[in-house]
Motif scaffolding. Structure first.
Motif, mmCIF file in Angstrom:
data_model
loop_
_atom_site.group_PDB
_atom_site.id
_atom_site.type_symbol
_atom_site.label_atom_id
_atom_site.label_comp_id
_atom_site.label_asym_id
_atom_site.label_seq_id
_atom_site.Cartn_x
_atom_site.Cartn_y
_atom_site.Cartn_z
ATOM 1 N N TYR A 293 0.964 -1.188 -0.098
ATOM 2 C CA TYR A 293 0.045 -0.086 0.001
ATOM 3 C C TYR A 293 0.875 1.393 0.016
ATOM 4 N N VAL A 301 -5.741 1.618 -0.720
ATOM 5 C CA VAL A 301 -5.934 1.519 0.623
ATOM 6 C C VAL A 301 -6.566 0.308 0.789
ATOM 7 N N ASP A 302 -6.375 -0.081 2.070
ATOM 8 C CA ASP A 302 -6.877 -1.107 2.935
ATOM 9 C C ASP A 302 -8.395 -0.692 3.177
ATOM 10 N N VAL A 307 -8.896 -4.248 -1.102
ATOM 11 C CA VAL A 307 -7.971 -3.374 -1.933
ATOM 12 C C VAL A 307 -8.901 -2.469 -2.480
#
Length: 420
Positions: A293, A301-302, A307
């Motif tokens: 990331y 972003v998580d 994802v």
């Protein structure tokens, strides 16, 4: 002397493959815009005047071909694997062998499980009938497929018993193994009936530009179209376990924003066009996921384990790709670059419209429909062989380029593999 692709093409033009010139079948496929979309094709079953195309999942993660029978019932409502729930629903009939003049039925039990046994279908008959590949090579006579009359889906219910979404039919594309494949196998059926002269299958997707939407491609059975990929077509070792069915490859290196990562999870990767998402082999307890990331500079972003792009889906740059580098046989390697826009399939969080959720997660390793949307994949049941190349280069919806079409018999397919 080592054969080359140009040698094979020259032989084809010279007439050595004249006997095989018509022994292939072409099928258009799509990866539609939708959160649970997989690679699909439209197929008409039977020759009844009322027959309409059925949306069929083209599944390289399984090997069997089936459609619901007219009397099919699905059961759901239980959150537990293998346990019936309180809800039942009839499946709308999309094919009725009694209405098709060319159908024949045989008594044959079948049971197929998907999604870790969360979806189980079963039946008591096989049908042989004509099917038509919509937009493809036309009718194919005497194709065998299973008729499933029962479905057991693990799915909790709040008492409403609203039927879930389910597949209308699945056509397994995986390698045929006479010891492990339950059948019916569409690819093996084509070969044994003389419809194709080699056990090869080639799938690709076209280049897509512009707004997010459906992606188009095709499958060739018994042939390959060399205009559908760029760069080398590289053979990979199929590392499928003895007890598994399908194509498994060693995990690739992963490059994003110029940084390359060697995944830290000890696993192999299933190639599964019947899966709606890709899963990257980063270990849950390792630090590589965070580094991945960070490499995107905040663009990815998580978001609750998914994802995601940090912005609306339409803002994803056309040239923002993730590249997978696979080790091939004989010291070769191949890169497949997937536009990150291909991972945006309409998955949304209604509470946050500034995040674009991808059909992409961490843990395990599966290369599903998003990966297939940028890859050209050649499979051959002779030796359970598989090769990858970079696709998404051909004109959208162009179909087969006859000038680049190589139709193969068994000997020619061996020579083709030797040329790679």
């Amino acid at each position: 002397m080592r054969s080359t692709l140009s040698t094979i093409v020259a032989l084809k033009i010279g007439g050595a493959l004249a006997a095989y010139s018509s022994l292939y079948h072409y099928m258009p496929v799509a990866f539609e815009y939708g959160a649970d979309s997989r690679v699909t094709a439209d197929i008409t079953f039977g020759a009844a005047p009322s027959a309409e195309p059925v949306r069929v999942v083209m599944d390289s993660g399984s090997a069997n071909f089936w459609i619901w029978s007219p009397d099919a019932i699905i059961n759901f409502g239980s959150p537990y694997l293998g346990f019936p729930g309180p809800c039942n629903a009839s499946v709308p009939a999309r094919y009725d062998p009694a209405l098709s003049p060319y159908s024949t039925l045989t008594n044959h039990n079948s049971t197929y499980a998907y999604a870790g046994n969360a979806k189980i279908v079963s039946g008591k008959q096989y049908a042989n009938d004509t099917i038509t590949l919509v937009g493809g090579s036309g009718p194919i006579p005497n194709v065998q497929f299973a008729l499933e009359n029962a479905g057991l889906f693990r799915m909790a219910d709040n008492g409403s018993c609203i039927p879930p979404l389910y597949d209308e039919a699945i056509l397994g594309l995986s390698h045929y193994d006479k010891e492990k494949t339950a059948g019916p196998s569409f690819r093996q059926n084509l070969f044994e009936s003389g419809q194709i002269a080699s056990k090869t299958m080639f799938m690709w997707f076209d280049k897509h530009l512009g707004a997010l939407g459906n992606l188009t491609g095709g499958i060739l059975f018994g042939a390959i179209d060399t205009s559908k990929y760029t760069g080398p077509l590289v053979e990979l070792k199929n590392v499928v376990a003895e007890y598994d069915i399908g194509v498994y490859v060693a995990k690739p290196n992963i490059t994003i924003n110029g940084q390359t990562f060697v995944p830290d999870q000890d696993t192999t990767c299933l190639v599964d066009s019947g899966a709606h998402a890709d899963y990257l082999p980063f270990a849950y307890d390792g630090g590589m996921e965070e580094l991945f990331y960070n490499a995107t500079g905040g663009q990815l972003v998580d978001y609750n384990g998914v994802v995601s792009f940090n912005g609306s889906c339409e803002l994803i740059p056309q040239d923002f790709n993730i590249t997978y580098t696979f080790a091939g046989v004989n010291g070769k390697s191949v890169d497949v670059s997937v536009p990150l826009r291909n991972y945006a399939r309409g998955l949304v969080d209604l509470s946050n419209d500034n995040i674009c959720l991808f059909n992409l997660e961490m843990g395990g390793c599966t290369f599903g429909a998003p990966f297939q949307s940028a890859a050209a994949i050649l499979m051959d049941d002779e030796g359970d062989r598989v090769a990858f190349a970079q696709a998404a280069v051909s004109e959208e919806g162009a179909g087969v380029d006859e000038k680049s079409l190589v139709v193969m018999g068994l000997e020619e397919s061996v020579a083709f593999w030797e040329s790679l």
